[in-house]
Design a protein around this motif. Structure first.
Motif, short mmCIF file in Angstrom:
data_model
loop_
_atom_site.label_atom_id
_atom_site.label_comp_id
_atom_site.label_asym_id
_atom_site.label_seq_id
_atom_site.Cartn_x
_atom_site.Cartn_y
_atom_site.Cartn_z
N GLN A 179 -68.12 68.84 55.74
CA GLN A 179 -68.24 69.12 57.17
C GLN A 179 -69.62 68.76 57.69
N ALA A 180 -70.64 69.10 56.93
CA ALA A 180 -72.01 68.82 57.35
C ALA A 180 -72.26 67.32 57.45
N LYS A 181 -71.68 66.57 56.54
CA LYS A 181 -71.85 65.11 56.60
C LYS A 181 -71.19 64.53 57.85
N HIS A 182 -69.95 64.99 58.16
CA HIS A 182 -69.27 64.52 59.37
C HIS A 182 -70.05 64.89 60.64
N ALA A 183 -70.52 66.12 60.68
CA ALA A 183 -71.27 66.57 61.84
C ALA A 183 -72.54 65.77 62.01
N ASN A 184 -73.20 65.44 60.93
CA ASN A 184 -74.44 64.68 61.01
C ASN A 184 -74.18 63.27 61.54
N ARG A 185 -73.07 62.64 61.07
CA ARG A 185 -72.76 61.30 61.57
C ARG A 185 -72.45 61.33 63.07
N ARG A 186 -71.69 62.36 63.53
CA ARG A 186 -71.38 62.45 64.96
C ARG A 186 -72.64 62.61 65.79
N GLN A 187 -73.53 63.48 65.32
CA GLN A 187 -74.76 63.69 66.06
C GLN A 187 -75.60 62.42 66.12
N GLN A 188 -75.60 61.65 65.05
CA GLN A 188 -76.35 60.39 65.04
C GLN A 188 -75.79 59.44 66.12
#
Length: 394
Positions: free
Chosen positions: A135-144
């Protein structure tokens, strides 16, 4: 006339007495001289000094045995302790005093129930942490992506990066806890670390044990070792044989007066210890005996027993056999040469009881070695040796 005769008798009396005294003195001196004749049995002049007995040295073999006391040890001795707490639920029937087990055999088991549950919780924690990381990886990509579009602030991107790092750390921590739980579970089953002879054991079924509690003493039966101290001369002889490179140097371990056992072991010299023994200032040599703790030696060979190490070495010098009593202070002998004492330094390579094997820088062939112990012995002292006829009579 009668008075003249009386006078003559009085005058002759002292002369008769004097002649008698002279005659007795002459015979007394002759008798004394017969015991201390200035010549020996061959008519040669006798030297002054005490009468002594001598012995001859005989040539011995250059190969000889050196001996040194030591204590037989197992190849490895291990005190087995519990690493986790719990109740013992199984003990191997062979896990008894004097029992023999092979490497990998189960010695005993501790109730694993608590550790199975701990491992299950740790496995679940790893799965949860890995899901959080995804989840943290997906969230980080979206924020980028959103930052690039200008939809969200840089602060939102930083928060996503921090959450990703926290998730990654959570996975690492969960895996560490799983590894610990797995190891603790494995520690509930205790196995023999090497071919084992049980020297001591206290484990029994339904006994509760705690971490660090000693449960047994195990002896490694792969070999026995004996460490013995050697004098500088003996150490030099063994070192010379080891450097000769003619294969393993044979060693024998024999029981002595201080031994409990009764067996004899055959092995080889493994090495010298790098340090000398501080108490005896001797070089320590290590001998290995592969069959020391074979079942055939049960009741005959014991760990920690005193034994005598015997090593056969070859001397580079001529070896002589002489009476042990002729060696003074373990360092020299007296040789009678032309009725005069001369010191000869020797090295005692082995004491055989009544005789000793020695080496000398000066050949001892034909030498008359002093056997008699004199109250005073010094270089150049005049002595008299017993004639061969008197020695035969003795």
């Amino acid at each position: 006339m009668r008075s003249i005769m009386k006078l003559e008798k009085k005058t002759l009396l002292p002369l008769v007495v004097g002649a008698s005294v002279f005659t007795l003195g002459f015979f007394a001196m002759s008798a004394a001289g017969a015991g201390t004749s200035p010549t020996d049995g061959s008519g040669q002049p006798r030297a002054a000094g005490p009468i002594v007995e001598t012995a001859a040295a005989t040539l011995a073999e250059r190969s000889y045995q050196i001996e040194a006391p030591g204590r037989l040890q197992a190849w490895e001795e291990l005190t087995l302790v519990a690493e986790v707490s719990g109740k013992i639920i199984y003990v191997n029937p062979k896990f008894t005093l004097g029992g023999r087990l092979q490497k990998g055999d189960v010695l005993f088991r501790i109730n694993p129930a608590d550790y199975v549950a701990e491992r299950s919780r740790a496995e679940a924690a790893v799965e949860s942490a890995e899901a959080t990381l995804v989840q943290a990886k997906h969230a980080n990509r979206r924020q980028q992506d959103l930052v690039k579009q200008g939809v969200v602030s840089e602060a939102a991107k930083d928060t996503a990066i921090a959450n990703l790092a926290i998730a990654e750390a959570g996975v690492s921590q969960a895996k560490s806890q799983l590894q610990r739980a797995t190891e603790n579970f494995a520690r509930t089953t205790i196995v023999a670390p090497f071919p084992t002879l049980v020297a001591q054991e206290t484990a029994s079924v339904d006994t509760y044990v705690a971490p660090g509690q000693a449960l047994a003493t195990l002896l490694d039966t792969r070999a026995g070792t004996l460490v013995a101290g050697l004098s500088p001369e003996k150490a030099a002889a063994v070192s010379r044989m080891l450097k000769a490179g003619s294969g393993r140097l044979k060693a024998v371990a024999k029981t002595n007066s201080g031994s409990v056992g009764s067996g004899v072991l055959t092995g080889y010299i493994e090495r010298f210890a790098p340090k000398v023994d501080e108490a005896s200032r001797s070089a320590l040599v290590v001998a290995v005996f592969p069959d020391a703790f074979d079942p055939a030696n049960d009741g005959r060979i014991f760990a920690n027993d005193f034994m005598t190490l015997e090593i056969t070495v070859q001397s580079t010098d001529t070896v002589w056999q002489i009476p042990s009593g002729t060696v003074r202070k373990g360092q020299f002998i007296w040789v009678v040469d032309n009725n005069t004492l001369q010191r000869r330094d020797v090295t005692v390579v082995r004491n055989l009881g009544d005789t000793a094997l020695v080496t000398s820088s000066i050949p001892l062939e034909g030498a008359q070695i002093l056997m008699t112990l004199l109250s005073e012995e010094s270089e150049g002292l005049k002595v008299r040796t017993l004639p061969s006829s008197m020695l035969a009579a003795r």
